[in-house]
Scaffold this active site. Sequence first.
Site, PDB file in Angstrom:
ATOM      1  N   ASP A 135       0.865  -1.207  -0.227  1.00 38.84           N
ATOM      2  CA  ASP A 135       0.027  -0.006  -0.085  1.00 38.84           C
ATOM      3  C   ASP A 135       0.862   1.416   0.036  1.00 38.84           C
ATOM      4  OD1 ASP A 135      -2.910   0.674  -0.235  1.00 38.84           O
ATOM      5  OD2 ASP A 135      -1.963   2.259   1.445  1.00 38.84           O
ATOM      6  N   SER A 136       0.520   2.192  -0.881  1.00 40.63           N
ATOM      7  CA  SER A 136       1.444   3.355  -1.048  1.00 40.63           C
ATOM      8  C   SER A 136       0.817   4.403  -1.565  1.00 40.63           C
ATOM      9  CB  SER A 136       2.392   2.989  -1.886  1.00 40.63           C
ATOM     10  OG  SER A 136       1.940   2.143  -3.094  1.00 40.63           O
ATOM     11  N   PHE A 172       4.447   5.263 -13.487  1.00 41.65           N
ATOM     12  CA  PHE A 172       3.158   5.149 -13.366  1.00 41.65           C
ATOM     13  C   PHE A 172       2.510   6.252 -12.126  1.00 41.65           C
ATOM     14  CE2 PHE A 172       2.242   3.093  -9.261  1.00 41.65           C
ATOM     15  CZ  PHE A 172       3.247   2.604  -8.852  1.00 41.65           C
TER      16      PHE A 172
HETATM   17  P1  ITT Z   1      -3.300  -2.726  -5.530  1.00 46.79           P
HETATM   18  O1  ITT Z   1      -3.945  -2.227  -4.191  1.00 46.79           O
HETATM   19  O2  ITT Z   1      -3.781  -3.587  -6.224  1.00 46.79           O
HETATM   20  O3  ITT Z   1      -1.864  -3.029  -5.032  1.00 46.79           O
HETATM   21  P2  ITT Z   1      -3.568   0.059  -6.105  1.00 46.79           P
HETATM   22  O4  ITT Z   1      -3.190   1.033  -7.350  1.00 46.79           O
HETATM   23  O5  ITT Z   1      -5.212   0.090  -5.800  1.00 46.79           O
HETATM   24  O6  ITT Z   1      -3.035  -1.459  -6.475  1.00 46.79           O
HETATM   25  P3  ITT Z   1      -2.687   1.398  -3.707  1.00 46.79           P
HETATM   26  O7  ITT Z   1      -4.135   1.683  -3.091  1.00 46.79           O
HETATM   27  O8  ITT Z   1      -1.644   1.352  -2.832  1.00 46.79           O
HETATM   28  O9  ITT Z   1      -2.651   0.623  -4.762  1.00 46.79           O
HETATM   29  O10 ITT Z   1      -2.695   2.873  -4.154  1.00 46.79           O
HETATM   30  C1  ITT Z   1      -1.492   3.180  -4.777  1.00 46.79           C
HETATM   31  C2  ITT Z   1      -1.452   4.614  -5.600  1.00 46.79           C
HETATM   32  O11 ITT Z   1      -0.490   5.642  -5.121  1.00 46.79           O
HETATM   33  C3  ITT Z   1      -1.292   4.332  -7.084  1.00 46.79           C
HETATM   34  O12 ITT Z   1      -2.526   4.086  -7.851  1.00 46.79           O
HETATM   35  C4  ITT Z   1      -0.486   5.685  -7.497  1.00 46.79           C
HETATM   36  O13 ITT Z   1      -1.511   6.639  -7.775  1.00 46.79           O
HETATM   37  C5  ITT Z   1       0.157   5.995  -6.291  1.00 46.79           C
HETATM   38  N1  ITT Z   1       1.619   5.462  -6.191  1.00 46.79           N
HETATM   39  C6  ITT Z   1       1.904   4.590  -5.265  1.00 46.79           C
HETATM   40  N2  ITT Z   1       3.115   4.326  -5.689  1.00 46.79           N
HETATM   41  C7  ITT Z   1       3.761   5.024  -6.661  1.00 46.79           C
HETATM   42  C8  ITT Z   1       4.801   5.233  -7.362  1.00 46.79           C
HETATM   43  O14 ITT Z   1       5.894   4.470  -7.126  1.00 46.79           O
HETATM   44  N3  ITT Z   1       4.679   6.118  -8.395  1.00 46.79           N
HETATM   45  C9  ITT Z   1       3.648   6.640  -8.847  1.00 46.79           C
HETATM   46  N4  ITT Z   1       2.461   6.630  -8.044  1.00 46.79           N
HETATM   47  C10 ITT Z   1       2.524   6.010  -6.888  1.00 46.79           C
END
Ligand code: ITT
Length: 206
Positions: A71-72, A160
Site C-alpha cells: 500500500d503506497s 506510473f
Molecule cells: P493494489 O492495491 O492492487 O496494489 P492500487 O493501485 O489500488 O493497487 P494503492 O491503493 O496502494 O494501490 O494505491 C497506490 C497509488 O499511489 C497508486 O495508484 C498511485 O497513484 C500512487 N503511487 C504509489 N506508488 C507510486 C509510485 O511508485 N509512483 C507513482 N505513483 C505511486
Amino acid sequence: MRRILVATSNAGKIRDFIGAARVHGVELDLLPDYKQIDPPIEDGDSFEANACLKSEYYSRHVPGQLVLADDSGLAVDALGGAPGVRSARYATDENGYTGNDIDDRNNALVLERMAQVPDGTRSGRFICVLALARDGATLATFSGKAEGVIMRSLRGDNGFGYDPMFYFPEIGKTFAELSAEEKSQFSHRGAAFRKFLDWADSKLGA
Ligand code: ITT
C-alpha cells in the site's frame, strides 16, 4: 529464498517489483488467478493498515504461501498530506471518476490544487508499506519513503501514477524519467523491498 507471491492489481507496481527484484537477483511471482479474486475494500486509515488488510486477505486464497502486498501513495505537504492513503482514488473522491485514465485525472487534480503553491514549499514524499502474510496473519511489515518536490507540469514517460510530477532533487529527474531498476534505487518501494529482503534473509533463509 522461498517462493514469495506478490498480490497487486497495479501494473506499475509490478514493473517496479520486477526491477527491484532483478537488481537483487531475486524472483517474485504474481499471485495466481489474482483477477478472479474480488478485491478487498481498502478502508484502513493508514498505509500499514491497508497493506496488512490486503496481504492477509489474499493469503487466505493460497494456504501455506507467503504473500506480499503493497500500500503506497503520495503525501504532499501543501495539501495537508493528501492524496495520502487515497492516492489511487483521489479524482474518484473528488468527482466520482473511475475510468481507465484515473492516473491522468489524479495528476491533473494535484497539479490544479498546487497551482498557487510557491516554489520552495512544494515538498512531498512517496510512502510505501509492504506487508507479508501467510494464512491470513501478518508476519511483518516494511516501510520506505522518498522525499521530493512536486513539479508544475508532468515530465517523463516511464513509471506510473504520480511519477511524472515527482522530482527527485538528488538526481535532478522525475521518477518517470528512470528505468524500473534505477527507480528502485531511490524509491519508497525499493527502500521497503530492501528491508523485506534483509528480513527474508535472516528469517526465511536463502
Ligand atoms: P493494489 O492495491 O492492487 O496494489 P492500487 O493501485 O489500488 O493497487 P494503492 O491503493 O496502494 O494501490 O494505491 C497506490 C497509488 O499511489 C497508486 O495508484 C498511485 O497513484 C500512487 N503511487 C504509489 N506508488 C507510486 C509510485 O511508485 N509512483 C507513482 N505513483 C505511486
